[in-house]
Write a protein that holds these residues in place. Sequence first.
Motif, PDB file in Angstrom:
ATOM      1  N   ASP A 489      69.801 103.714  53.456  1.00  0.00           N
ATOM      2  CA  ASP A 489      69.831 102.293  53.076  1.00  0.00           C
ATOM      3  C   ASP A 489      69.017 102.049  51.818  1.00  0.00           C
ATOM      4  O   ASP A 489      69.435 101.318  50.921  1.00  0.00           O
ATOM      5  CB  ASP A 489      69.290 101.418  54.212  1.00  0.00           C
ATOM      6  N   ASN A 490      67.805 102.672  51.784  1.00  0.00           N
ATOM      7  CA  ASN A 490      66.957 102.515  50.600  1.00  0.00           C
ATOM      8  C   ASN A 490      67.661 103.052  49.358  1.00  0.00           C
ATOM      9  O   ASN A 490      67.615 102.431  48.291  1.00  0.00           O
ATOM     10  CB  ASN A 490      65.630 103.267  50.782  1.00  0.00           C
ATOM     11  N   ALA A 491      68.291 104.223  49.505  1.00  0.00           N
ATOM     12  CA  ALA A 491      68.984 104.822  48.357  1.00  0.00           C
ATOM     13  C   ALA A 491      70.077 103.860  47.860  1.00  0.00           C
ATOM     14  O   ALA A 491      70.235 103.659  46.655  1.00  0.00           O
ATOM     15  CB  ALA A 491      69.576 106.164  48.768  1.00  0.00           C
ATOM     16  N   PHE A 492      70.806 103.249  48.815  1.00  0.00           N
ATOM     17  CA  PHE A 492      71.847 102.289  48.428  1.00  0.00           C
ATOM     18  C   PHE A 492      71.219 101.071  47.737  1.00  0.00           C
ATOM     19  O   PHE A 492      71.742 100.564  46.757  1.00  0.00           O
ATOM     20  CB  PHE A 492      72.625 101.813  49.673  1.00  0.00           C
ATOM     21  N   LYS A 493      70.069 100.604  48.319  1.00  0.00           N
ATOM     22  CA  LYS A 493      69.448  99.373  47.812  1.00  0.00           C
ATOM     23  C   LYS A 493      68.927  99.549  46.393  1.00  0.00           C
ATOM     24  O   LYS A 493      68.992  98.638  45.581  1.00  0.00           O
ATOM     25  CB  LYS A 493      68.260  98.965  48.715  1.00  0.00           C
ATOM     26  N   TYR A 494      68.373 100.729  46.133  1.00  0.00           N
ATOM     27  CA  TYR A 494      67.672 100.896  44.862  1.00  0.00           C
ATOM     28  C   TYR A 494      68.444 101.770  43.869  1.00  0.00           C
ATOM     29  O   TYR A 494      67.871 102.342  42.960  1.00  0.00           O
ATOM     30  CB  TYR A 494      66.253 101.444  45.106  1.00  0.00           C
ATOM     31  N   ARG A 530      51.795 104.852  48.005  1.00  0.00           N
ATOM     32  CA  ARG A 530      51.647 103.582  48.722  1.00  0.00           C
ATOM     33  C   ARG A 530      52.933 103.078  49.367  1.00  0.00           C
ATOM     34  O   ARG A 530      52.885 102.241  50.270  1.00  0.00           O
ATOM     35  CB  ARG A 530      51.093 102.512  47.752  1.00  0.00           C
ATOM     36  N   ILE A 531      54.094 103.577  48.917  1.00  0.00           N
ATOM     37  CA  ILE A 531      55.350 103.019  49.454  1.00  0.00           C
ATOM     38  C   ILE A 531      55.529 103.286  50.943  1.00  0.00           C
ATOM     39  O   ILE A 531      56.341 102.644  51.592  1.00  0.00           O
ATOM     40  CB  ILE A 531      56.598 103.536  48.676  1.00  0.00           C
ATOM     41  N   PHE A 532      54.714 104.220  51.484  1.00  0.00           N
ATOM     42  CA  PHE A 532      54.826 104.484  52.932  1.00  0.00           C
ATOM     43  C   PHE A 532      53.954 103.523  53.749  1.00  0.00           C
ATOM     44  O   PHE A 532      53.966 103.553  54.956  1.00  0.00           O
ATOM     45  CB  PHE A 532      54.446 105.942  53.241  1.00  0.00           C
ATOM     46  N   TYR A 536      54.551  97.466  51.963  1.00  0.00           N
ATOM     47  CA  TYR A 536      54.323  97.727  50.549  1.00  0.00           C
ATOM     48  C   TYR A 536      55.680  97.876  49.852  1.00  0.00           C
ATOM     49  O   TYR A 536      56.535  98.646  50.271  1.00  0.00           O
ATOM     50  CB  TYR A 536      53.476  98.986  50.325  1.00  0.00           C
ATOM     51  N   ARG A 537      55.792  97.167  48.786  1.00  0.00           N
ATOM     52  CA  ARG A 537      57.028  97.254  48.015  1.00  0.00           C
ATOM     53  C   ARG A 537      56.689  97.327  46.547  1.00  0.00           C
ATOM     54  O   ARG A 537      55.751  96.650  46.092  1.00  0.00           O
ATOM     55  CB  ARG A 537      57.902  96.012  48.284  1.00  0.00           C
ATOM     56  N   VAL A 538      57.457  98.127  45.811  1.00  0.00           N
ATOM     57  CA  VAL A 538      57.170  98.258  44.378  1.00  0.00           C
ATOM     58  C   VAL A 538      57.516  96.942  43.682  1.00  0.00           C
ATOM     59  O   VAL A 538      56.718  96.373  42.950  1.00  0.00           O
ATOM     60  CB  VAL A 538      57.978  99.427  43.754  1.00  0.00           C
ATOM     61  N   ARG A 542      62.730  92.105  44.227  1.00  0.00           N
ATOM     62  CA  ARG A 542      63.958  92.909  44.304  1.00  0.00           C
ATOM     63  C   ARG A 542      64.217  93.348  45.739  1.00  0.00           C
ATOM     64  O   ARG A 542      65.354  93.273  46.220  1.00  0.00           O
ATOM     65  CB  ARG A 542      63.798  94.123  43.390  1.00  0.00           C
ATOM     66  N   SER A 543      63.134  93.785  46.394  1.00  0.00           N
ATOM     67  CA  SER A 543      63.269  94.258  47.770  1.00  0.00           C
ATOM     68  C   SER A 543      63.790  93.134  48.657  1.00  0.00           C
ATOM     69  O   SER A 543      64.706  93.319  49.451  1.00  0.00           O
ATOM     70  CB  SER A 543      61.916  94.752  48.281  1.00  0.00           C
ATOM     71  N   ARG A 544      63.158  91.939  48.468  1.00  0.00           N
ATOM     72  CA  ARG A 544      63.547  90.823  49.329  1.00  0.00           C
ATOM     73  C   ARG A 544      65.016  90.454  49.101  1.00  0.00           C
ATOM     74  O   ARG A 544      65.747  90.173  50.025  1.00  0.00           O
ATOM     75  CB  ARG A 544      62.620  89.634  49.050  1.00  0.00           C
TER      76      ARG A 544
END
Length: 594
Positions: A489-494, A530-532, A536-538, A542-544
């Motif tokens: 999902d993360n790979a798709f999102k970013y 820190r992403i773990f 925490y979001r970079v 964008r994440s939201r």
Amino acid sequence: MLRSKFLWQLYTTLGAVVMVSIVVFGTLTLAQLQIDTRLNIEQSLTNQAAILRHYLHPYLEAGDQITQAELVSLVEGGGARVTVIDAEGVVIADNRQEPGVMDNHRERPEVLQATSEGFGVSERFSTTIGENMLYVALRVQSDQAYIGFIRVAIPLADLEAQHAVIRNRLMFSASVIVAVFLGIGFLAARRISRPLAQITEGASLIAAGHYDHRLPKRSDDEIGRLSSTLNELARQTEERIEDLMSSRNQLAAILSGLTEGVIAVDPNQKILHMNESAGRMLQLQSNVAIRSPLGDVVRVNEVRQAVDTCLSELISVNATVKVRDSTLDVLVAVLRNSDWESAAGAIVVIEDITEMLRLEQVRSDFVANASHELKTPISAIRGFVETILDDEQMPDDIAKKFIGRIRSQSARLDTIVNDLIHLSRFDNYALKMELATLDLGVLLRQIHQSKTEDASDADLSFHSAICDTAVEVNGEIKALEQMVVNLVDNAFKYTPAGGVVTLRLYTLGQMGVVEVEDNGIGIPEDERQRIFERFYRVDRGRSRKQGGTGLGLSIVKHIVQSHHGSVDLVSEVDKGSTFRVSIPLMVAEARNRV
Ligand code: ADP
């Protein structure tokens, strides 16, 4: 053995006792024998005089002449000098001298004594013979009056000669006795001192620390009992030392196994014990010498001051100390002497509270973040609801739009709450794991299939490179599925539209490796650790926008950890990221458990 001091002391004492006894005994015996000899000689002279008196009585009574020749023949064989004296003291006959040339003997001491007592004895120089003589005189009695004296004498030299013979014999006997006694004494002294010397040698060995040494078993006398007492003493000491050693080793093992640092100091702040944890926490060299002053070893001022205060004021002192990146909680407790008035030393207990403080911080951050994340959709929902309620005239199409927003915000709430539930579940994962042997290949193929549609919706190419052989791990299928789905999902999102995402599975040594690679936006180097972390979001916005909660990777990390695996990341900004998860294969897992 002959060098034994005790032997010679005993022997000289024994020798002295023998010598003194023999000398005293010899002297007394010699004196007694001399007296007896003298008495014997006196008695023999008296007997001789009595016999002569018997023969010569008629001559004296008749007043007949006794010639020297007659007298000589009468006493022939006897070595004694015989003198016949009349009542007036005139010498009538003498077997050694002509009576005519002899003085009147009336005043001779033996004659005077015999006149009054019937018997007289004296020891004096003879003017007639010219030497010292022993005289015995007997009075010759006729009826009422005495008629003369018979005097018998021998030279004192004869007596002396007899005394000398006695003395020599006595001395010879004494010498033999002394020699025999000294010989026996030496053997006796050696018999007594030899076991004592062995005991002394054994006791010295025991005192020097050879507690396993045992003295030979002896008879049941005092020396035997001394040996067995010493053996018992050595045995008990050996036991006590073994007990002490094992207690000390146990204590050392316990202290070295403690995660807390422990330092024991004496009242002069000299180190008595320091475990490895203390050395590590205070960043000391590993080989701290026992009895080194604490101040020379520990450079942390707060610790030294805490120990100073504790020992001077006899109170426990607590301090929080920073040593490089670590925060330490230091407790210094005083050890009191039995009088309770002075310190016998102090114990320093050090606890590294860095991780605890970090966790506390993480917890409070989590609460703050969770509240914040929840507050945003709740406020939005509330705002839309209030607007709809306040505006009764609101056109239907706008109301519908607001209701649609309310639905999307509540969906976001649902996602956040679901992620939180997952996170809390995987936080306590070890407690609840439902482990089973599963093939990661099968799982990954399913996920690839189910996510292909999402990929095409996002205009992404979704590839898979899953090895043909079974990759069996011991795990919980739902958790591992969630882990891979989060990464995909993360790979798709970013990854922007047109990008490529690849799902890989292969084995490396004893590990099964799952890789999710994308050619998306990548992650800056300083953010990678820190992403773990939770929430925490970079790029928060964008994440939201992508529907992210900031909890996905945190859940991945927990799942990987609970499967004894590891996760790492290779990424380059604007080039893409590769998340690589390694999980122990079934074979390795089973071997580790054995
Ligand atoms: P989110 O729900 O925000 O995705 P995650 O915990 O899954 O939360 O990820 C944390 C952050 O890590 C994300 O907000 C994003 O900034 C970054 N991130 C995760 N995966 C990737 C990726 N494949 N490419 C780039 N950045 C990523």
